[in-house]
Motif scaffolding. Structure first.
Motif, PDB file in Angstrom:
ATOM      1  N   THR A 159       0.736  -0.931   0.040  1.00  0.00           N
ATOM      2  CA  THR A 159      -0.014  -0.091  -0.175  1.00  0.00           C
ATOM      3  C   THR A 159       1.120   1.143  -0.067  1.00  0.00           C
ATOM      4  OG1 THR A 159      -1.846   1.182   1.313  1.00  0.00           O
ATOM      5  CG2 THR A 159      -0.233  -0.143   2.380  1.00  0.00           C
ATOM      6  N   ILE A 160       0.316   2.325  -0.007  1.00  0.00           N
ATOM      7  CA  ILE A 160       1.043   3.647   0.046  1.00  0.00           C
ATOM      8  C   ILE A 160       1.259   3.853   1.542  1.00  0.00           C
ATOM      9  CG2 ILE A 160      -1.135   5.034   0.340  1.00  0.00           C
ATOM     10  CD1 ILE A 160       0.123   7.134  -1.422  1.00  0.00           C
ATOM     11  N   ILE A 161       2.593   4.722   1.580  1.00  0.00           N
ATOM     12  CA  ILE A 161       2.991   4.765   3.010  1.00  0.00           C
ATOM     13  C   ILE A 161       2.098   5.771   3.864  1.00  0.00           C
ATOM     14  CG2 ILE A 161       4.396   7.062   2.459  1.00  0.00           C
ATOM     15  CD1 ILE A 161       6.796   5.737   3.900  1.00  0.00           C
TER      16      ILE A 161
ATOM     17  N   ALA B 280     -10.159   5.082  -0.399  1.00  0.00           N
ATOM     18  CA  ALA B 280      -9.528   6.007  -1.284  1.00  0.00           C
ATOM     19  C   ALA B 280      -9.639   5.545  -2.568  1.00  0.00           C
ATOM     20  CB  ALA B 280      -8.277   6.378  -0.765  1.00  0.00           C
ATOM     21  N   GLU B 281      -9.436   4.152  -2.868  1.00  0.00           N
ATOM     22  CA  GLU B 281      -9.203   3.571  -3.992  1.00  0.00           C
ATOM     23  C   GLU B 281     -10.538   2.649  -4.670  1.00  0.00           C
ATOM     24  OE1 GLU B 281      -5.411   1.673  -4.400  1.00  0.00           O
ATOM     25  OE2 GLU B 281      -4.378   3.366  -3.807  1.00  0.00           O
ATOM     26  N   ALA B 282     -11.468   2.855  -3.740  1.00  0.00           N
ATOM     27  CA  ALA B 282     -12.643   2.039  -4.212  1.00  0.00           C
ATOM     28  C   ALA B 282     -14.117   2.790  -3.807  1.00  0.00           C
ATOM     29  CB  ALA B 282     -12.938   0.768  -3.237  1.00  0.00           C
TER      30      ALA B 282
ATOM     31  N   MET C 111     -11.425   8.526   2.794  1.00  0.00           N
ATOM     32  CA  MET C 111     -11.424   8.688   1.335  1.00  0.00           C
ATOM     33  C   MET C 111     -10.298   9.930   1.249  1.00  0.00           C
ATOM     34  SD  MET C 111     -13.759   7.361   0.180  1.00  0.00           S
ATOM     35  CE  MET C 111     -15.626   6.385   0.431  1.00  0.00           C
ATOM     36  N   SER C 112      -9.592   9.624  -0.072  1.00  0.00           N
ATOM     37  CA  SER C 112      -8.869  10.823  -0.502  1.00  0.00           C
ATOM     38  C   SER C 112      -9.193  11.524  -1.734  1.00  0.00           C
ATOM     39  CB  SER C 112      -7.345  10.191  -0.822  1.00  0.00           C
ATOM     40  OG  SER C 112      -6.477  11.138  -1.594  1.00  0.00           O
ATOM     41  N   PHE C 113      -9.317  12.808  -1.828  1.00  0.00           N
ATOM     42  CA  PHE C 113      -9.796  13.601  -2.933  1.00  0.00           C
ATOM     43  C   PHE C 113      -8.525  14.045  -3.721  1.00  0.00           C
ATOM     44  CE2 PHE C 113     -13.477  14.103  -0.263  1.00  0.00           C
ATOM     45  CZ  PHE C 113     -14.070  12.797  -0.563  1.00  0.00           C
ATOM     46  N   TYR C 114      -7.267  13.616  -3.448  1.00  0.00           N
ATOM     47  CA  TYR C 114      -6.107  13.980  -4.341  1.00  0.00           C
ATOM     48  C   TYR C 114      -6.607  13.858  -5.875  1.00  0.00           C
ATOM     49  CZ  TYR C 114      -1.227  13.721  -5.937  1.00  0.00           C
ATOM     50  OH  TYR C 114      -0.281  13.879  -6.468  1.00  0.00           O
ATOM     51  N   PRO C 115      -5.656  14.623  -6.805  1.00  0.00           N
ATOM     52  CA  PRO C 115      -6.090  14.761  -7.948  1.00  0.00           C
ATOM     53  C   PRO C 115      -6.310  13.357  -8.689  1.00  0.00           C
ATOM     54  CG  PRO C 115      -4.727  16.383  -7.630  1.00  0.00           C
ATOM     55  CD  PRO C 115      -4.646  15.533  -6.425  1.00  0.00           C
ATOM     56  N   ASN C 116      -5.702  12.411  -8.560  1.00  0.00           N
ATOM     57  CA  ASN C 116      -5.548  11.352  -9.293  1.00  0.00           C
ATOM     58  C   ASN C 116      -6.947  10.111  -8.894  1.00  0.00           C
ATOM     59  OD1 ASN C 116      -4.598   9.946  -6.966  1.00  0.00           O
ATOM     60  ND2 ASN C 116      -2.833   8.864  -8.142  1.00  0.00           N
ATOM     61  N   LYS C 117      -7.657  10.429  -7.916  1.00  0.00           N
ATOM     62  CA  LYS C 117      -8.591   9.886  -7.281  1.00  0.00           C
ATOM     63  C   LYS C 117      -9.951  10.030  -8.247  1.00  0.00           C
ATOM     64  CE  LYS C 117      -5.696   8.639  -4.657  1.00  0.00           C
ATOM     65  NZ  LYS C 117      -5.370   8.233  -3.271  1.00  0.00           N
ATOM     66  N   LEU C 118     -10.727   9.108  -8.036  1.00  0.00           N
ATOM     67  CA  LEU C 118     -12.152   9.055  -9.089  1.00  0.00           C
ATOM     68  C   LEU C 118     -12.674  10.328  -8.916  1.00  0.00           C
ATOM     69  CD1 LEU C 118     -13.110   6.543 -10.582  1.00  0.00           C
ATOM     70  CD2 LEU C 118     -14.921   6.655  -8.981  1.00  0.00           C
TER      71      LEU C 118
ATOM     72  N   TYR D 256     -11.455  -0.602 -11.301  1.00  0.00           N
ATOM     73  CA  TYR D 256     -10.484  -0.097 -12.156  1.00  0.00           C
ATOM     74  C   TYR D 256     -10.022   1.084 -11.808  1.00  0.00           C
ATOM     75  CZ  TYR D 256     -11.428  -4.418 -14.583  1.00  0.00           C
ATOM     76  OH  TYR D 256     -11.844  -5.791 -15.012  1.00  0.00           O
ATOM     77  N   TRP D 257      -9.718   1.793 -10.722  1.00  0.00           N
ATOM     78  CA  TRP D 257      -9.263   2.950 -10.456  1.00  0.00           C
ATOM     79  C   TRP D 257      -8.016   2.944 -11.262  1.00  0.00           C
ATOM     80  CZ3 TRP D 257      -5.066   4.075  -7.069  1.00  0.00           C
ATOM     81  CH2 TRP D 257      -4.802   5.377  -7.209  1.00  0.00           C
ATOM     82  N   VAL D 258      -7.202   2.187 -11.006  1.00  0.00           N
ATOM     83  CA  VAL D 258      -5.962   2.192 -11.949  1.00  0.00           C
ATOM     84  C   VAL D 258      -6.043   0.652 -12.703  1.00  0.00           C
ATOM     85  CG1 VAL D 258      -4.403   3.849 -10.679  1.00  0.00           C
ATOM     86  CG2 VAL D 258      -4.229   1.544 -10.337  1.00  0.00           C
TER      87      VAL D 258
END
Ligand SMILES: *Cc1c(COP(=O)(O)O)cnc(C)c1O
Length: 294
Positions: free
Chosen positions: A5-7, A79-81, A100-107, A205-207
Motif C-alpha cells: 500500500t501507500i506510505i 480511497a481507491e474504491a 477517502m482521499s480527494f487527491y487529483p488522481n482519485k475518482l 479499475y481505479w487504475v
C-alpha cells in the motif's frame, strides 16, 4: 495493515505512536486475505487497517467478523474504491473509521483533501477537534490537546459536491476502460491482468495494473521504459512498506518478508486509465503493449 500500500497508511499508525505490522497480499487480488490477517493478530493488536487496492475491495464482511471475534477496531481506507460496494454495502461504510482521499488522481477530487467517515459520535467530535488545532468549544484559543490544521476549505468542498454529481459517470468510464483492456490484452503471454470481480464485489479499475509472470525475462522497469519510448505513460506499483528505506534505517521490519508484495512491486506497473482518454488513445495503448511484449 497491508504490506502492499501507500506510505500514508503506515504514517497514520506511527503518527499515533503505534507500531505497524504488515500482512502480505494475495498474488491475484493484490489485497490482503482475511485468513492472513488472523495469523498476524497478537495480544498487542489494537486495530486492523484494511486498504482496497487499485479498485478491488477487500472482503470487509469477513474482516469485520474477524475484528469482532478479537474485539479490534477496523480502519478502512476506501480511497481507491469510492463508489463501489462490498456485499451490496458501500466501500467506506465498513470501518469504525473509514477514509477517502480527494487527491487529483482519485475518482473524484478536490485538488487536495479527503474525508473521514464514522458512525461514532465520539470519533466524529474528536476528528473535528483534531483537524482544527483542538480549539475547545467552551473557550477559544485555550487548548487541552495538540491537533493539526487539516481543514478542507469551503472552496474545495464545493468542488467536491460538484464532483460527486459525476461519480456514476466516472465509474462507468473507468469500468469501460478496464473491460476494454481485459478484452484486448488477455492474449498477451507472460502478464497477469487485474481480477474483474469477486463474489462480493467488482473491480472499479481505479487504475489498471499489469503484473509480469515469473516466466518473463525482464522486470517492470524494462517494459515501462520501452512503453515510454512509444509515448505511453506508466506508473510503478507501490513499494512495500517493510522495504521502505525510512523504516529500514529506523530498524523496523528487520526480518519481515512478504514475497507476494515484493514480487508485484518489482513486476507490476499500471497503464493509462485517465477519464480523458479517447478510444484512439486506448487503441494506441493496446497496440503498444502488444508491440513491447511480442
Ligand atoms: C491516495 C491514497 C492515500 C493518500 O491520500 P492523501 O489524500 O494523499 O492523503 C491513502 N491511501 C490510499 C489507499 C490512497 O490511494
Amino acid at each position: 495493515m497491508p504490506a502492499f500500500t501507500i506510505i500514508s497508511c503506515s504514517q497514520a499508525i506511527t503518527n499515533a505512536n503505534a507500531i505497524p505490522v504488515v500482512v502480505d497480499c494475495n498474488r491475484k487480488t493484490w489485497n490482503v486475505d482475511v485468513a492472513d490477517i488472523e495469523a498476524a493478530i497478537t495480544a498487542k493488536t489494537k486495530a486492523i487497517m484494511a486498504v482496497h487496492i487499485y479498485g478491488l475491495a477487500v472482503n470487509m464482511r469477513d474482516l469485520v467478523d474477524l475484528a469482532n471475534k478479537y474485539g479490534l477496531i477496523v480502519i478502512e481506507d476506501a480511497a481507491e474504491a469510492i463508489g463501489m460496494t462490498i456485499c451490496g454495502k458501500p466501500a467506506g461504510s465498513w470501518g469504525h473509521v473509514s477514509t477517502m482521499s480527494f487527491y487529483p488522481n482519485k475518482l473524484i477530487t478536490t485538488g487536495e483533501g479527503g474525508m473521514v467517515l464514522t458512525n461514532c459520535e465520539q470519533i466524529r467530535d474528536r476528528a473535528l477537534s483534531l483537524r482544527n488545532l483542538c480549539f475547545q468549544p467552551e473557550r477559544r484559543f485555550v487548548h487541552d490537546e495538540i491537533g493539526w490544521n487539516y481543514r478542507l476549505t469551503n472552496l474545495q468542498a464545493a468542488v467536491g459536491c460538484a464532483q460527486l454529481e459525476n461519480i456514476d459517470r466516472h465509474l462507468v468510464k473507468k469500468q469501460e476502460i478496464g473491460q476494454y483492456y481485459q478484452d484486448k490484452l488477455s492474449d498477451i503471454k507472460n502478464i497477469s491482468l487485474p481480477k474483474e470481480k469477486l463474489a462480493i464485489t467488482k473491480n472499479c479499475y481505479w487504475v489498471f495494473g499489469v503484473v509480469l509472470d515469473a516466466s518473463s525475462k525482464h522486470d517492470a522497469n524494462f517494459y515501462m521504459s520501452k512503453l515510454s519510448k512509444l509515448g505511453i505513460g506508466t506508473r510503478p506499483f507501490f513499494w512495500p512498506i517493510h522495504l521502505q528505506p525510512v523504516y529500514k534505517n529506523a530498524g523496523m521490519f528487520q526480518n519481515v518478508r512478504c514475497p507476494n508484495s515484493e514480487y508485484i512491486a518489482s513486476n507490476g506497473f499500471y497503464i493509462p486509465s485517465g477519464l480523458g482518454l479517447t478510444n484512439t488513445d486506448l487503441e494506441r495503448v493496446v497496440t503498444s503493449l502488444h508491440e513491447v511484449f511480442s
